[in-house]
Motif scaffolding. Structure first.
Motif, PDB file in Angstrom:
ATOM      1  N   SER A 154      75.908  34.528  61.000  1.00 40.17           N
ATOM      2  CA  SER A 154      75.712  35.228  59.724  1.00 40.17           C
ATOM      3  C   SER A 154      75.380  34.270  58.584  1.00 40.17           C
ATOM      4  CB  SER A 154      76.967  36.036  59.378  1.00 40.17           C
ATOM      5  OG  SER A 154      78.049  35.188  59.046  1.00 40.17           O
ATOM      6  N   LEU A 155      75.598  32.972  58.795  1.00 41.08           N
ATOM      7  CA  LEU A 155      75.265  31.980  57.771  1.00 41.08           C
ATOM      8  C   LEU A 155      73.796  31.588  57.804  1.00 41.08           C
ATOM      9  CD1 LEU A 155      78.383  29.648  58.193  1.00 41.08           C
ATOM     10  CD2 LEU A 155      78.033  31.403  56.463  1.00 41.08           C
ATOM     11  N   PHE A 156      73.104  31.912  58.906  1.00 48.76           N
ATOM     12  CA  PHE A 156      71.683  31.587  59.030  1.00 48.76           C
ATOM     13  C   PHE A 156      70.852  32.573  58.214  1.00 48.76           C
ATOM     14  CE2 PHE A 156      72.625  29.947  63.586  1.00 48.76           C
ATOM     15  CZ  PHE A 156      73.281  28.849  63.045  1.00 48.76           C
TER      16      PHE A 156
ATOM     17  N   LYS B  76      68.975  51.063  51.658  1.00 50.16           N
ATOM     18  CA  LYS B  76      68.569  49.858  50.944  1.00 50.16           C
ATOM     19  C   LYS B  76      69.686  48.823  51.055  1.00 50.16           C
ATOM     20  CE  LYS B  76      65.577  52.146  47.556  1.00 50.16           C
ATOM     21  NZ  LYS B  76      65.340  52.399  46.107  1.00 50.16           N
ATOM     22  N   VAL B  77      69.403  47.733  51.725  1.00 50.34           N
ATOM     23  CA  VAL B  77      70.388  46.670  51.901  1.00 50.34           C
ATOM     24  C   VAL B  77      69.661  45.328  51.830  1.00 50.34           C
ATOM     25  CG1 VAL B  77      70.218  46.934  54.420  1.00 50.34           C
ATOM     26  CG2 VAL B  77      72.129  45.675  53.433  1.00 50.34           C
ATOM     27  N   SER B  78      70.140  44.446  50.989  1.00 54.01           N
ATOM     28  CA  SER B  78      69.522  43.132  50.846  1.00 54.01           C
ATOM     29  C   SER B  78      69.885  42.251  52.031  1.00 54.01           C
ATOM     30  CB  SER B  78      69.981  42.471  49.546  1.00 54.01           C
ATOM     31  OG  SER B  78      71.374  42.187  49.595  1.00 54.01           O
ATOM     32  N   ALA B  79      69.085  41.223  52.255  1.00 55.48           N
ATOM     33  CA  ALA B  79      69.345  40.298  53.357  1.00 55.48           C
ATOM     34  C   ALA B  79      70.697  39.605  53.184  1.00 55.48           C
ATOM     35  CB  ALA B  79      68.226  39.257  53.446  1.00 55.48           C
ATOM     36  N   ASN B  80      71.030  39.278  51.941  1.00 56.37           N
ATOM     37  CA  ASN B  80      72.306  38.615  51.674  1.00 56.37           C
ATOM     38  C   ASN B  80      73.480  39.548  51.963  1.00 56.37           C
ATOM     39  OD1 ASN B  80      73.924  36.420  50.690  1.00 56.37           O
ATOM     40  ND2 ASN B  80      74.264  37.608  48.828  1.00 56.37           N
ATOM     41  N   ALA B  81      73.353  40.816  51.562  1.00 56.26           N
ATOM     42  CA  ALA B  81      74.418  41.790  51.821  1.00 56.26           C
ATOM     43  C   ALA B  81      74.571  42.038  53.317  1.00 56.26           C
ATOM     44  CB  ALA B  81      74.120  43.097  51.093  1.00 56.26           C
ATOM     45  N   TYR B  82      73.447  42.022  54.027  1.00 58.32           N
ATOM     46  CA  TYR B  82      73.470  42.238  55.475  1.00 58.32           C
ATOM     47  C   TYR B  82      74.239  41.111  56.163  1.00 58.32           C
ATOM     48  CZ  TYR B  82      71.681  43.311  60.151  1.00 58.32           C
ATOM     49  OH  TYR B  82      71.583  43.623  61.479  1.00 58.32           O
ATOM     50  N   ARG B  83      73.959  39.875  55.747  1.00 53.05           N
ATOM     51  CA  ARG B  83      74.678  38.733  56.339  1.00 53.05           C
ATOM     52  C   ARG B  83      76.161  38.772  55.980  1.00 53.05           C
ATOM     53  NH1 ARG B  83      69.898  36.098  54.633  1.00 53.05           N
ATOM     54  NH2 ARG B  83      70.939  35.395  52.726  1.00 53.05           N
ATOM     55  N   ARG B  84      76.475  39.184  54.752  1.00 49.11           N
ATOM     56  CA  ARG B  84      77.870  39.259  54.340  1.00 49.11           C
ATOM     57  C   ARG B  84      78.614  40.356  55.128  1.00 49.11           C
ATOM     58  NH1 ARG B  84      77.050  39.565  49.316  1.00 49.11           N
ATOM     59  NH2 ARG B  84      77.509  41.744  48.883  1.00 49.11           N
ATOM     60  N   PHE B  85      77.915  41.426  55.447  1.00 42.76           N
ATOM     61  CA  PHE B  85      78.499  42.488  56.259  1.00 42.76           C
ATOM     62  C   PHE B  85      79.005  41.900  57.578  1.00 42.76           C
ATOM     63  CE2 PHE B  85      78.952  46.012  59.019  1.00 42.76           C
ATOM     64  CZ  PHE B  85      78.996  47.178  58.275  1.00 42.76           C
ATOM     65  N   TYR B  86      78.139  41.136  58.244  1.00 41.71           N
ATOM     66  CA  TYR B  86      78.521  40.541  59.522  1.00 41.71           C
ATOM     67  C   TYR B  86      79.613  39.490  59.361  1.00 41.71           C
ATOM     68  CZ  TYR B  86      75.457  42.564  63.022  1.00 41.71           C
ATOM     69  OH  TYR B  86      74.877  43.416  63.918  1.00 41.71           O
ATOM     70  N   ARG B  87      79.590  38.759  58.272  1.00 41.17           N
ATOM     71  CA  ARG B  87      80.581  37.704  58.041  1.00 41.17           C
ATOM     72  C   ARG B  87      81.987  38.306  57.989  1.00 41.17           C
ATOM     73  NH1 ARG B  87      78.161  34.908  53.393  1.00 41.17           N
ATOM     74  NH2 ARG B  87      76.446  34.856  54.884  1.00 41.17           N
ATOM     75  N   PHE B  88      82.113  39.385  57.247  1.00 46.10           N
ATOM     76  CA  PHE B  88      83.429  40.010  57.136  1.00 46.10           C
ATOM     77  C   PHE B  88      83.748  40.877  58.349  1.00 46.10           C
ATOM     78  CE2 PHE B  88      82.677  38.919  52.668  1.00 46.10           C
ATOM     79  CZ  PHE B  88      83.877  38.278  52.393  1.00 46.10           C
ATOM     80  N   PHE B  89      82.708  41.333  59.036  1.00 48.27           N
ATOM     81  CA  PHE B  89      82.921  42.037  60.298  1.00 48.27           C
ATOM     82  C   PHE B  89      83.581  41.093  61.307  1.00 48.27           C
ATOM     83  CE2 PHE B  89      80.649  44.220  64.110  1.00 48.27           C
ATOM     84  CZ  PHE B  89      81.835  44.846  64.468  1.00 48.27           C
ATOM     85  N   ALA B  90      83.175  39.832  61.328  1.00 52.19           N
ATOM     86  CA  ALA B  90      83.775  38.838  62.215  1.00 52.19           C
ATOM     87  C   ALA B  90      85.250  38.618  61.871  1.00 52.19           C
ATOM     88  CB  ALA B  90      83.001  37.523  62.122  1.00 52.19           C
ATOM     89  N   VAL B  91      85.561  38.518  60.573  1.00 56.95           N
ATOM     90  CA  VAL B  91      86.955  38.357  60.145  1.00 56.95           C
ATOM     91  C   VAL B  91      87.767  39.600  60.539  1.00 56.95           C
ATOM     92  CG1 VAL B  91      88.473  38.020  58.155  1.00 56.95           C
ATOM     93  CG2 VAL B  91      86.254  36.855  58.247  1.00 56.95           C
TER      94      VAL B  91
ATOM     95  N   THR C 285      79.442  45.809  50.425  1.00 58.42           N
ATOM     96  CA  THR C 285      78.074  45.394  50.742  1.00 58.42           C
ATOM     97  C   THR C 285      77.057  46.444  50.318  1.00 58.42           C
ATOM     98  OG1 THR C 285      78.402  46.221  53.005  1.00 58.42           O
ATOM     99  CG2 THR C 285      78.697  43.863  52.650  1.00 58.42           C
ATOM    100  N   ASN C 286      77.507  47.668  50.132  1.00 58.03           N
ATOM    101  CA  ASN C 286      76.638  48.693  49.556  1.00 58.03           C
ATOM    102  C   ASN C 286      76.725  48.566  48.031  1.00 58.03           C
ATOM    103  OD1 ASN C 286      75.062  50.896  49.018  1.00 58.03           O
ATOM    104  ND2 ASN C 286      76.546  52.416  49.718  1.00 58.03           N
ATOM    105  N   HIS C 287      75.681  48.025  47.427  1.00 60.04           N
ATOM    106  CA  HIS C 287      75.722  47.709  45.994  1.00 60.04           C
ATOM    107  C   HIS C 287      75.438  48.954  45.150  1.00 60.04           C
ATOM    108  CE1 HIS C 287      76.390  43.485  46.448  1.00 60.04           C
ATOM    109  NE2 HIS C 287      75.332  43.337  47.218  1.00 60.04           N
ATOM    110  N   THR C 288      76.391  49.878  45.162  1.00 56.94           N
ATOM    111  CA  THR C 288      76.311  51.054  44.301  1.00 56.94           C
ATOM    112  C   THR C 288      77.632  51.177  43.556  1.00 56.94           C
ATOM    113  OG1 THR C 288      77.181  52.552  45.994  1.00 56.94           O
ATOM    114  CG2 THR C 288      74.787  52.235  45.929  1.00 56.94           C
TER     115      THR C 288
END
Length: 471
Positions: free
Chosen positions: A17-19, A88-103, A137-140
């Motif tokens: 998710s850091l890539f 609508k999801v930004s690439a950064n939000a998508y990676r952050r989703f997976y980062r916290f999904f791992a935690v 991660t949903n920026h609303t």
């Protein structure tokens, strides 16, 4: 070594998710599939198996729930590949989703395997805090508001669980000392606890905290509001994974409470779950969109699982748990397609699909919708038969046979209200509204097929025998 293998997929997911390379997201489902290797080995090992001394131990119950949760995680990662095609999801939000999904996955694993009340609570807290960031991660504005709401409700629930654990620990400390946090020792020495009232108070407080986290009375709507405001895979995580960590805690605590005073346990849980189903059934009747409908239905099913468990229907509870864990995430993930042409649109949602993928999609979703209301041959049909039979059998051991028959009839009436609502929704999806073209992607279809295969596998004779062997 086994613990490292179980946590390795989450670690790989976190690193990937850091890539920032756009193709990196295709490695994420591969990392989630890696969980199947240690799971197969865990099933083959003799039980109970010490993963980390006396702190993390895998028995038949742990292994089954961890396998179910891992399969849900695989399905979610497959569906996440096309999340940006529907919302609508930004690439950064998508990676952050997976980062916290791992935690979240790490916390979930610790809670499920914990043989220590403190470690169980730490894992549950880790899973709770990580989901706050997943919601955001949903920026609303709505998602950010519900993330704060979840933080508040989650803090209340987890604090109740912790306070209850402290009381249960204090009740058993005179005979077990510092080992009074261990589930296995508490279970073996339950009848010798010198302060049973103190233990029962701790159990009741912890149970209320766990019930609040599952959307039970009196906080029935907070979960539906959160799942509506966040991305639809978040709802799949809640229904198929987070609730697994909560419910196994209830299983562990209630087994001990049953040995302390079974009649108190059954009366408390029975009244609480019956009240929850009574309220939720009418909330479902008024639900206007898929997310709220599926979310409230999940609360109803978790209440049934809890009720079957304390009624002595272990087999029924575990079969219902597995069916719910596969069906509800499948429906939540399909919502991304069903609502792709506009949210809150139920009429015509099963129309407008073209090609083999489209046809297979609406057929699977139709079957999932009919299975969730326990139409045969759904596993839920059989689990409810066995569950209600267990309730009647429990009543035969006491002097409350007529009261139990009346309660079962009331439950059937409430479930009929839910059944009617789902049938109306299905008819509207299939026969009303305009047929607008909707696109189904291969990864989404793969996730639904995975859940369909697992549902069918639950009804295999070997699977049913395994569930019956879990005590």
């Amino acid at each position: 070594m086994m613990l490292m293998m179980l946590l390795l997929p989450a670690l790989i997911m976190f690193i990937v998710s850091l890539f920032k390379h756009p193709k990196a997201k295709f490695l994420l489902p591969v990392s989630s599939f890696a969980i199947l290797l240690p799971m197969v080995e865990l099933f083959l090992l003799p039980k109970p198996y010490a993963i980390a001394g006396t702190y993390l131990i895998a028995d038949e119950l742990d292994t089954y729930i961890l396998l179910v949760s891992s399969i849900v995680g695989i399905g979610v990662t497959l569906a996440l590949l096309t999340l940006d095609k529907h919302v609508k999801v930004s690439a950064n939000a998508y990676r952050r989703f997976y980062r916290f999904f791992a935690v979240f996955w790490v916390g979930l694993t610790l809670s499920i395997l914990a043989n220590h009340m403190g470690i169980y609570w730490i894992g549950l807290e880790l899973a709770t805090l990580s989901t706050v960031y997943i919601i955001k991660t949903n920026h609303t504005r709505a998602a950010h508001k519900e993330a704060w709401n979840y933080m508040i409700v989650g803090a209340i629930a987890i604090s109740l669980v912790l306070f209850g654990i402290i009381l249960m620990y204090a009740s058993a400390k005179p005979i077990l000392g510092e080992e009074a946090m261990r589930f296995d020792l508490l279970l073996s020495q339950a009848k010798a606890i010198p302060s049973p009232f103190l233990f029962e108070m701790g159990f009741a407080i912890s149970t209320v905290g766990m019930f609040v986290k599952m959307g039970f009375f009196p906080m029935n709507l907070w979960l539906a509001n959160i799942e509506r405001a966040s991305f639809y895979p978040v709802a799949a995580l809640f229904s198929g994974m987070l609730e697994s960590a909560v419910v196994i805690g209830f299983f562990r605590f209630s087994d001990i409470a049953a040995k302390v005073n079974y009649s108190h346990l059954f009366g408390f849980v029975f009244v609480y779950t019956l009240l929850t189903i009574f309220i939720v059934s009418f909330l479902i009747f008024r639900a206007k969109d898929f997310m709220r409908l599926f979310s409230l239905s999940g609360v109803e099913h978790m209440a049934l699982i809890v009720l079957f468990w304390v009624s002595g229907g272990t087999f029924a509870a575990l079969l219902h748990f597995g069916a719910h864990a596969f069906l509800k995430p499948a429906l939540f993930l399909s919502t991304g397609v069903l609502e792709s042409n506009g949210k809150y649109r139920i009429a015509g949602a099963l129309r407008g699909y073209k090609g083999e993928r489209g046809t297979l999609f609406w057929v699977l979703v139709s079957l999932f919708l009919l299975a969730i209301i326990s139409l045969p041959p759904s596993p839920m049909f059989f689990s409810e038969l066995y569950g209600f039979a267990a309730m009647i059998h429990t009543a035969k051991q006491s002097h409350h046979m007529l009261a139990m028959i009346g309660a079962v009839l009331l439950l059937l009436i409430l479930l009929s209200v839910i059944f009617y609502r789902f049938v109306v929704v299905y008819q509207s999806m299939k026969y009303e509204g305009k047929a607008e073209e909707k696109k189904v992607y291969s990864s989404e279809l793969a996730a639904l097929l995975l859940f369909a295969v697992c549902l069918a596998a639950l009804l295999l004779p070997a699977s049913l025998d395994y569930l019956r062997s879990i005590v």
